[in-house]
Design a protein around this motif. Structure first.
Motif, PDB file in Angstrom:
ATOM      1  N   ASN A  87     -22.605   3.343   3.019  1.00 32.01           N
ATOM      2  CA  ASN A  87     -22.496   2.745   4.754  1.00 32.01           C
ATOM      3  C   ASN A  87     -22.845   3.654   5.459  1.00 32.01           C
ATOM      4  O   ASN A  87     -22.430   3.963   6.110  1.00 32.01           O
ATOM      5  N   LEU A 121     -17.315  -3.372   3.832  1.00 28.66           N
ATOM      6  CA  LEU A 121     -16.609  -3.495   2.886  1.00 28.66           C
ATOM      7  C   LEU A 121     -16.036  -4.571   2.514  1.00 28.66           C
ATOM      8  O   LEU A 121     -15.896  -5.308   1.550  1.00 28.66           O
ATOM      9  N   ILE A 125     -16.204  -4.849  -1.220  1.00 27.48           N
ATOM     10  CA  ILE A 125     -14.932  -5.027  -2.424  1.00 27.48           C
ATOM     11  C   ILE A 125     -14.908  -5.689  -3.047  1.00 27.48           C
ATOM     12  O   ILE A 125     -14.123  -5.854  -4.312  1.00 27.48           O
ATOM     13  N   ILE A 137     -17.727   3.384  -2.784  1.00 33.41           N
ATOM     14  CA  ILE A 137     -17.440   3.488  -1.249  1.00 33.41           C
ATOM     15  C   ILE A 137     -18.228   4.743  -0.434  1.00 33.41           C
ATOM     16  O   ILE A 137     -16.972   5.037  -0.280  1.00 33.41           O
ATOM     17  N   ASN A 139     -18.858   6.329   3.126  1.00 39.67           N
ATOM     18  CA  ASN A 139     -19.190   5.398   4.706  1.00 39.67           C
ATOM     19  C   ASN A 139     -19.456   6.322   5.762  1.00 39.67           C
ATOM     20  O   ASN A 139     -18.925   7.505   5.302  1.00 39.67           O
ATOM     21  N   THR A 166     -12.405   4.193   6.415  1.00 39.08           N
ATOM     22  CA  THR A 166     -11.885   4.340   4.855  1.00 39.08           C
ATOM     23  C   THR A 166     -10.582   4.703   4.533  1.00 39.08           C
ATOM     24  O   THR A 166     -10.257   4.601   3.106  1.00 39.08           O
ATOM     25  N   ALA A 169      -9.136   1.446   3.276  1.00 38.43           N
ATOM     26  CA  ALA A 169      -9.648   0.975   2.285  1.00 38.43           C
ATOM     27  C   ALA A 169      -9.318   1.326   1.265  1.00 38.43           C
ATOM     28  O   ALA A 169      -9.330   1.041   0.158  1.00 38.43           O
ATOM     29  N   VAL A 180     -13.212   4.676  -1.677  1.00 34.18           N
ATOM     30  CA  VAL A 180     -13.944   4.734  -0.757  1.00 34.18           C
ATOM     31  C   VAL A 180     -13.625   6.067  -0.351  1.00 34.18           C
ATOM     32  O   VAL A 180     -12.257   6.523   0.149  1.00 34.18           O
TER      33      VAL A 180
END
Length: 251
Positions: A87, A121, A125, A137, A139, A166, A169, A180
């Motif tokens: 992301n 997210l 997810i 993931i 970011n 971040t 999550a 994450v």
């Protein structure tokens, strides 16, 4: 390596996102490219496909939950699953003190950098949970997520928020095997960086001056870190802030 894994990349039309598409493809991934500039991601998808990669370009804006939902759905429809996501879409500028920032600038920075990650997210997810095999993931944050860098205050606040999202999550989904992490990215030679170069230098903040290496990062250097985090080589790394900043945070 990322052989046969499906990876969604936002902000894929140029800079770090486009470099990531090439790095992930070189490691064997199937890549799903998302950005607003359709022609650029379609051209990139054609380039990668010609090199033997399975690539899909799906235009969209990360500030739109519907657009993000559509891209995730297309990734699953074409490749059967979503294993990882980078992301990366972001936007910011420099050269404005707090009291000078227009409402429209504040709103755009928060929408792209914070709501954009939030939208990703909450749609990526659930797919990973349903697959039952975990996922990764990454970011994109910034050195502005740790301290004031000369970027406008809303950008500094937004990149702090990316680190918060971040960590939250990572904590929420660790037991489902979903990792994450965030990249704390220093000044990187991208089109967006070049656009703000004159303002930063006029304010006495030359790009890359804080880095121990005294240079800007190459987009591929950031992309390599994202690829590592998406791979099994980083299987015990989650909730982390990985600095790719040339040593800015060390001094």
């Amino acid at each position: 390596m990322l052989t046969d894994r499906t990876v969604m990349i936002t902000g894929a039309s140029s800079g770090i996102g486009a470099a990531a598409a090439r790095v992930f493809a070189a490691q064997g991934a199937h890549v799903v490219l998302m950005a607003r500039r359709a022609a650029l991601i379609e051209e990139l998808a054609d380039e990668l496909t010609a090199g033997g990669t399975r690539a899909l370009a799906v235009p969209g804006d990360v500030t739109s939950a519907d657009d993000v939902r559509h891209v995730v759905a297309e990734a699953v429809r074409h490749f059967g699953r979503l294993d990882a996501a980078f992301n990366n879409a972001g936007w910011g500028t420099a050269g404005f003190a707090v009291h000078e920032v227009p409402d429209a600038m504040y709103d755009r920075i928060m929408d792209v950098n914070v709501r954009g990650v939030w939208n990703c997210l909450r749609h990526q997810i659930p797919v990973m949970i349903d697959q039952g095999a975990g996922g990764s993931i990454v970011n994109t944050s910034s050195t502005a997520g740790r301290f004031a860098t000369g970027a406008v205050a809303p950008y500094v606040a937004a990149k702090h928020a990316v680190l918060g999202l971040t960590k939250a999550a990572a904590a929420d989904y660790g037991e489902q095997g979903i990792r994450v992490n965030a990249l704390v990215v220093g000044s990187t030679r991208t089109p967006l960086m070049e656009q703000g170069k004159d303002r930063r230098e006029a304010a006495g903040r030359p790009s890359g001056a804080r880095a121990i290496q005294r240079r800007l990062a190459r987009p591929a250097e950031v992309a390599n870190a994202a690829a590592w985090l998406c791979s099994d080589l980083a299987s015990f790394v989650t909730g982390a802030e990985i600095a790719v900043d040339g040593g800015v945070g060390a001094v």
